[in-house]
Design a protein around this motif. Structure first.
Motif, mmCIF file in Angstrom:
data_model
loop_
_atom_site.group_PDB
_atom_site.id
_atom_site.type_symbol
_atom_site.label_atom_id
_atom_site.label_comp_id
_atom_site.label_asym_id
_atom_site.label_seq_id
_atom_site.Cartn_x
_atom_site.Cartn_y
_atom_site.Cartn_z
ATOM 1 N N ARG A 17 -23.534 22.943 52.612
ATOM 2 C CA ARG A 17 -24.517 23.427 51.656
ATOM 3 C C ARG A 17 -24.128 24.836 51.205
ATOM 4 N N THR A 18 -24.123 25.056 49.901
ATOM 5 C CA THR A 18 -23.797 26.375 49.363
ATOM 6 C C THR A 18 -24.877 26.806 48.379
ATOM 7 N N GLY A 19 -24.931 28.105 48.100
ATOM 8 C CA GLY A 19 -25.911 28.633 47.161
ATOM 9 C C GLY A 19 -25.531 28.308 45.729
ATOM 10 N N ALA A 20 -26.479 28.461 44.832
ATOM 11 C CA ALA A 20 -26.263 28.123 43.425
ATOM 12 C C ALA A 20 -25.215 29.011 42.776
ATOM 13 N N HIS A 21 -25.078 30.247 43.212
ATOM 14 C CA HIS A 21 -24.131 31.171 42.600
ATOM 15 C C HIS A 21 -23.070 31.655 43.584
ATOM 16 N N GLN A 40 -13.178 34.133 37.495
ATOM 17 C CA GLN A 40 -13.985 34.653 38.603
ATOM 18 C C GLN A 40 -15.306 33.910 38.756
ATOM 19 N N GLY A 41 -15.318 32.645 38.462
ATOM 20 C CA GLY A 41 -16.513 31.820 38.615
ATOM 21 C C GLY A 41 -17.463 31.869 37.432
ATOM 22 N N MET A 42 -17.153 32.645 36.421
ATOM 23 C CA MET A 42 -18.032 32.768 35.258
ATOM 24 C C MET A 42 -17.484 31.949 34.093
ATOM 25 N N VAL A 43 -18.380 31.236 33.428
ATOM 26 C CA VAL A 43 -18.034 30.427 32.263
ATOM 27 C C VAL A 43 -19.101 30.678 31.198
ATOM 28 N N GLY A 44 -18.671 30.911 29.959
ATOM 29 C CA GLY A 44 -19.637 31.110 28.874
ATOM 30 C C GLY A 44 -20.239 32.498 28.877
ATOM 31 N N GLN A 45 -21.251 32.694 28.015
ATOM 32 C CA GLN A 45 -21.956 33.967 27.862
ATOM 33 C C GLN A 45 -20.969 35.124 27.662
ATOM 34 N N GLY A 76 -32.053 29.448 32.870
ATOM 35 C CA GLY A 76 -30.759 28.774 32.853
ATOM 36 C C GLY A 76 -29.728 29.384 31.924
ATOM 37 N N THR A 77 -29.949 30.604 31.466
ATOM 38 C CA THR A 77 -28.994 31.217 30.531
ATOM 39 C C THR A 77 -27.982 32.126 31.212
ATOM 40 N N GLY A 78 -28.076 32.294 32.539
ATOM 41 C CA GLY A 78 -27.051 33.037 33.258
ATOM 42 C C GLY A 78 -27.420 34.445 33.667
ATOM 43 N N LYS A 79 -28.693 34.800 33.613
ATOM 44 C CA LYS A 79 -29.107 36.160 33.985
ATOM 45 C C LYS A 79 -28.771 36.456 35.442
ATOM 46 N N THR A 80 -29.123 35.559 36.343
ATOM 47 C CA THR A 80 -28.861 35.767 37.763
ATOM 48 C C THR A 80 -27.364 35.795 38.032
ATOM 49 N N ALA A 81 -26.610 34.923 37.378
ATOM 50 C CA ALA A 81 -25.156 34.889 37.573
ATOM 51 C C ALA A 81 -24.516 36.199 37.129
ATOM 52 N N ILE A 82 -24.938 36.738 35.992
ATOM 53 C CA ILE A 82 -24.381 38.002 35.502
ATOM 54 C C ILE A 82 -24.779 39.146 36.431
ATOM 55 N N THR A 96 -30.253 41.133 45.651
ATOM 56 C CA THR A 96 -31.375 40.351 46.152
ATOM 57 C C THR A 96 -32.001 39.607 44.993
ATOM 58 N N SER A 97 -32.008 38.298 45.088
ATOM 59 C CA SER A 97 -32.636 37.468 44.074
ATOM 60 C C SER A 97 -34.044 37.134 44.547
ATOM 61 N N ILE A 98 -34.994 37.232 43.643
ATOM 62 C CA ILE A 98 -36.378 36.936 43.996
ATOM 63 C C ILE A 98 -36.972 36.015 42.932
ATOM 64 N N ALA A 99 -37.660 34.990 43.378
ATOM 65 C CA ALA A 99 -38.288 34.024 42.464
ATOM 66 C C ALA A 99 -39.718 34.474 42.160
ATOM 67 N N SER A 100 -40.195 34.102 41.005
ATOM 68 C CA SER A 100 -41.558 34.485 40.620
ATOM 69 C C SER A 100 -42.595 33.892 41.572
#
Length: 169
Positions: A17-21, A40-45, A76-82, A96-100
């Motif tokens: 199991r791995t994380g989304a990013h 480096q794992g980034m595609v698009g944007q 889903g537009t890549g904010k967390t990834a960036i 640190t990623s935090i969900a609403s």
């Protein structure tokens, strides 16, 4: 047919199991801050990654350290990834990623959930000190009122290897 099913079952057991990013290692920019198509794992944007690279350059020059960056956009537009890529590019910077759903929880206040997220980011650990006394209870004395109404008081006598102490209850 049975051997195929057995080998598939063995392969499924090896999945991890791995994380989304977890695949992101940086923004994927060249020396001119142009975004590579896939790096480096980034595609698009491409434009957003270039803008993040410009911000990183200014941060590394020490011109905007200690400031916050607000990224807005649809899901889903890549904010967390960036943001994670920027953290990797800066080196030893906590991410640190935090969900609403963590902030708008019925279990704790918004302030408390944000404070906890902030502490996770900067690595603050709150330590509690507790005094533990190990010994033998020699006597328990409980004082009650004659009517049975009102507070109960008492004393506890504890004997340790070093001393014998009386504690008020």
């Amino acid at each position: 047919m049975d051997s195929i099913i057995t080998s598939n079952a063995a392969e499924v057991g090896k999945l991890e199991r791995t994380g989304a990013h977890s695949h992101i290692r940086g923004l994927g920019l060249d020396d001119k801050l142009e975004a590579r198509t896939n790096s480096q794992g980034m595609v698009g944007q491409l434009r957003a990654r270039k803008a993040a690279g410009v911000i990183l350059k200014v941060i590394k020059q020490g011109k905007i350290s200690g400031r916050a960056i607000l990224m807005a956009g649809a899901p889903g537009t890549g904010k967390t990834a960036i943001a994670m890529a920027m953290s990797h590019e800066l080196g030893d910077v906590p991410f640190t990623s935090i969900a609403s759903s963590e902030v708008f929880s019925m279990e704790m206040s918004k302030t408390e959930s944000l404070t906890q997220a902030f502490r996770r980011s900067i690595g603050v650990r709150i330590k509690e000190e507790t005094e533990i006394i190990e010994g033998e209870v020699v006597e328990i004395q409980i004082d009650r009122s004659v009517t049975g109404v009102g507070p109960k008081t008492g004393k506890l006598t504890l004997k340790t290897t070093d001393m014998e102490t009386i504690y008020d209850l």
